[in-house]
Design a protein around this motif. Structure first.
Motif, mmCIF file in Angstrom:
data_model
loop_
_atom_site.group_PDB
_atom_site.id
_atom_site.type_symbol
_atom_site.label_atom_id
_atom_site.label_comp_id
_atom_site.label_asym_id
_atom_site.label_seq_id
_atom_site.Cartn_x
_atom_site.Cartn_y
_atom_site.Cartn_z
ATOM 1 N N PHE A 153 3.472 11.656 -8.898
ATOM 2 C CA PHE A 153 2.687 12.328 -9.935
ATOM 3 C C PHE A 153 1.702 13.348 -9.365
ATOM 4 C CE2 PHE A 153 4.065 8.343 -11.842
ATOM 5 C CZ PHE A 153 4.449 8.738 -13.117
ATOM 6 N N ASP A 154 1.746 13.580 -8.082
ATOM 7 C CA ASP A 154 0.783 14.480 -7.446
ATOM 8 C C ASP A 154 1.072 15.934 -7.826
ATOM 9 O OD1 ASP A 154 -1.426 14.972 -5.567
ATOM 10 O OD2 ASP A 154 0.129 15.997 -4.397
ATOM 11 N N GLU A 155 0.069 16.635 -8.345
ATOM 12 C CA GLU A 155 0.246 18.017 -8.789
ATOM 13 C C GLU A 155 0.549 18.958 -7.629
ATOM 14 O OE1 GLU A 155 -3.203 19.094 -10.963
ATOM 15 O OE2 GLU A 155 -2.698 17.877 -12.733
ATOM 16 N N ASP A 156 0.103 18.600 -6.435
ATOM 17 C CA ASP A 156 0.326 19.448 -5.260
ATOM 18 C C ASP A 156 1.580 19.060 -4.490
ATOM 19 O OD1 ASP A 156 -2.035 20.892 -5.752
ATOM 20 O OD2 ASP A 156 -3.237 19.332 -4.769
ATOM 21 N N ASN A 157 2.336 18.112 -5.031
ATOM 22 C CA ASN A 157 3.599 17.672 -4.421
ATOM 23 C C ASN A 157 3.418 17.200 -2.976
ATOM 24 O OD1 ASN A 157 5.274 18.252 -6.700
ATOM 25 N ND2 ASN A 157 5.169 20.422 -6.172
ATOM 26 N N ARG A 158 2.317 16.516 -2.735
ATOM 27 C CA ARG A 158 2.077 15.990 -1.392
ATOM 28 C C ARG A 158 2.907 14.737 -1.154
ATOM 29 N NH1 ARG A 158 -4.380 15.673 -1.667
ATOM 30 N NH2 ARG A 158 -3.771 15.190 -3.833
ATOM 31 N N THR A 159 3.282 14.535 0.088
ATOM 32 C CA THR A 159 4.038 13.350 0.475
ATOM 33 C C THR A 159 3.103 12.150 0.535
ATOM 34 O OG1 THR A 159 3.647 13.695 2.829
ATOM 35 C CG2 THR A 159 5.589 14.778 1.854
ATOM 36 N N PRO A 160 3.646 10.937 0.541
ATOM 37 C CA PRO A 160 2.792 9.754 0.695
ATOM 38 C C PRO A 160 1.972 9.809 1.979
ATOM 39 C CG PRO A 160 4.978 9.104 -0.021
ATOM 40 C CD PRO A 160 5.053 10.561 0.303
ATOM 41 N N GLU A 161 2.562 10.343 3.055
ATOM 42 C CA GLU A 161 1.841 10.442 4.326
ATOM 43 C C GLU A 161 0.621 11.354 4.197
ATOM 44 O OE1 GLU A 161 6.241 9.775 5.359
ATOM 45 O OE2 GLU A 161 5.063 10.866 3.860
ATOM 46 N N LYS A 162 0.803 12.502 3.544
ATOM 47 C CA LYS A 162 -0.311 13.438 3.384
ATOM 48 C C LYS A 162 -1.386 12.877 2.467
ATOM 49 C CE LYS A 162 2.182 17.735 4.349
ATOM 50 N NZ LYS A 162 2.592 19.060 3.818
ATOM 51 N N LEU A 163 -0.955 12.172 1.433
ATOM 52 C CA LEU A 163 -1.930 11.541 0.543
ATOM 53 C C LEU A 163 -2.730 10.470 1.274
ATOM 54 C CD1 LEU A 163 0.225 11.228 -2.700
ATOM 55 C CD2 LEU A 163 -1.865 12.568 -2.442
ATOM 56 N N ALA A 164 -2.049 9.707 2.132
ATOM 57 C CA ALA A 164 -2.732 8.667 2.895
ATOM 58 C C ALA A 164 -3.797 9.274 3.797
ATOM 59 C CB ALA A 164 -1.719 7.882 3.724
ATOM 60 N N LEU A 165 -3.485 10.384 4.454
ATOM 61 C CA LEU A 165 -4.456 11.047 5.322
ATOM 62 C C LEU A 165 -5.644 11.566 4.523
ATOM 63 C CD1 LEU A 165 -2.102 13.052 7.734
ATOM 64 C CD2 LEU A 165 -3.490 11.039 8.292
ATOM 65 N N VAL A 215 0.841 -1.198 0.000
ATOM 66 C CA VAL A 215 0.000 0.000 0.000
ATOM 67 C C VAL A 215 0.878 1.251 0.000
ATOM 68 C CG1 VAL A 215 -1.776 1.285 1.248
ATOM 69 C CG2 VAL A 215 -1.853 -1.221 1.184
ATOM 70 N N SER A 216 1.919 1.233 0.809
ATOM 71 C CA SER A 216 2.821 2.378 0.887
ATOM 72 C C SER A 216 3.519 2.626 -0.444
ATOM 73 C CB SER A 216 3.858 2.153 1.993
ATOM 74 O OG SER A 216 3.223 2.007 3.258
ATOM 75 N N ASN A 217 3.841 1.549 -1.167
ATOM 76 C CA ASN A 217 4.469 1.691 -2.474
ATOM 77 C C ASN A 217 3.535 2.397 -3.453
ATOM 78 O OD1 ASN A 217 6.470 1.304 -4.467
ATOM 79 N ND2 ASN A 217 5.499 -0.571 -5.173
ATOM 80 N N LEU A 218 2.252 2.053 -3.417
ATOM 81 C CA LEU A 218 1.275 2.710 -4.284
ATOM 82 C C LEU A 218 1.135 4.187 -3.928
ATOM 83 C CD1 LEU A 218 -1.529 -0.010 -4.530
ATOM 84 C CD2 LEU A 218 0.161 0.611 -6.261
ATOM 85 N N LEU A 219 1.149 4.485 -2.647
ATOM 86 C CA LEU A 219 1.077 5.884 -2.219
ATOM 87 C C LEU A 219 2.312 6.662 -2.667
ATOM 88 C CD1 LEU A 219 -0.382 5.345 1.356
ATOM 89 C CD2 LEU A 219 -1.479 6.657 -0.473
ATOM 90 N N GLN A 220 3.464 6.009 -2.637
ATOM 91 C CA GLN A 220 4.683 6.654 -3.110
ATOM 92 C C GLN A 220 4.601 6.940 -4.605
ATOM 93 O OE1 GLN A 220 7.830 7.568 -1.210
ATOM 94 N NE2 GLN A 220 7.496 8.795 -3.057
ATOM 95 N N LEU A 221 4.080 5.994 -5.373
ATOM 96 C CA LEU A 221 3.891 6.205 -6.806
ATOM 97 C C LEU A 221 2.930 7.359 -7.060
ATOM 98 C CD1 LEU A 221 3.615 2.515 -8.089
ATOM 99 C CD2 LEU A 221 5.471 4.119 -8.539
ATOM 100 N N LEU A 222 1.856 7.408 -6.275
ATOM 101 C CA LEU A 222 0.894 8.493 -6.421
ATOM 102 C C LEU A 222 1.539 9.837 -6.106
ATOM 103 C CD1 LEU A 222 -2.069 9.157 -7.016
ATOM 104 C CD2 LEU A 222 -2.558 8.843 -4.574
ATOM 105 N N ALA A 223 2.414 9.859 -5.108
ATOM 106 C CA ALA A 223 3.094 11.100 -4.722
ATOM 107 C C ALA A 223 3.996 11.611 -5.843
ATOM 108 C CB ALA A 223 3.903 10.873 -3.447
#
Length: 228
Positions: A145-157, A135-143
């Motif tokens: 490409f995130d337009e707001d440059n959010r960290t995996p932790e912030k995306l998870a929240l 799950v953390s790996n997917l969040l890292q991948l999402l981070a």
């Protein structure tokens, strides 16, 4: 005894290829002969480039400042992990094509690979690389490409606050990667066919000419310095 082998204390011959010792020297030569100022490398190649710097500094201390000690350029994102085994680095040499995303993958291929990525049985989103590596790996991948440059932790929240399931997470990761890599595959295919398929050959040929000229200049300076 052959230079490509050595003998262990137990008396067992173990083949050690010459490349084990010569590769760092050859790599240093490849960099120094073109007097490159900056070299992008992966983190696992940092020590090889440091060796190249030592070679340049050693030569310069004896013969004058002729070679350029290259500066190491490394990405802040050190590793992208496998979709099938998040404890390992994503690699094109892995036996399973489901483990990696290629920039030339079609959108549907990317979607299928992400949807089949390893996660776990807890159907909610949280970032915990130790307990929930998939799950953390997917969040890292999402981070990435995130337009707001959010960290995996912030995306998870954020996703947790929306009650997004793991399936929903995979869908968002898929769409982000597809959008982020949009157009790259089309440009890749266009370059391969441009000029009846000769464009890439032309670029390679012109680059080789410039490289040979640069290398010849360096070797002339080196030969003069050492008296050859």
């Amino acid at each position: 005894m052959s230079p490509s082998a050595t003998v262990l204390d137990e008396g067992v011959k173990s083949a050690l290829k010459l490349g084990l010792f010569s590769y760092p020297v050859l790599q240093a030569a490849d960099v120094l002969v073109y007097r490159a100022t900056h070299v992008p490398v992966g983190d696992d190649q940092r020590q090889h480039l440091e060796f190249a710097r030592e070679c340049a500094n050693g030569f310069n201390s004896i013969y004058g400042k002729l070679l350029v000690p290259p500066t190491t350029l490394t990405s802040p994102d050190l590793r992208i992990m496998s979709l099938q085994d998040p404890s390992q680095k994503m690699s094109k040499s892995h036996k399973s094509h489901w483990s990696r995303i290629l920039i030339t993958d079609e959108p549907e291929e990317i979607r299928k690979k992400i949807m089949s990525a390893v996660t776990d049985s807890d159907n909610f989103v949280s970032y915990d690389p130790v307990a929930r590596p998939g799950v953390s790996n997917l969040l890292q991948l999402l981070a990435y490409f995130d337009e707001d440059n959010r960290t995996p932790e912030k995306l998870a929240l954020a996703l947790s606050g929306e009650n997004v399931s793991l399936g929903g997470l995979k869908q968002r990761v898929s769409e982000s990667i597809i959008e982020g890599l949009g157009g790259i595959r089309d440009r890749y295919l266009r370059l391969l066919t441009e000029g009846d398929g000769k464009f890439i050959d032309h670029v390679a040929s012109e680059g080789a000419k410039k490289a040979r000229l640069r290398a010849a200049e360096t070797m002339d300076l080196v030969r003069q310095a050492v008296g050859l």
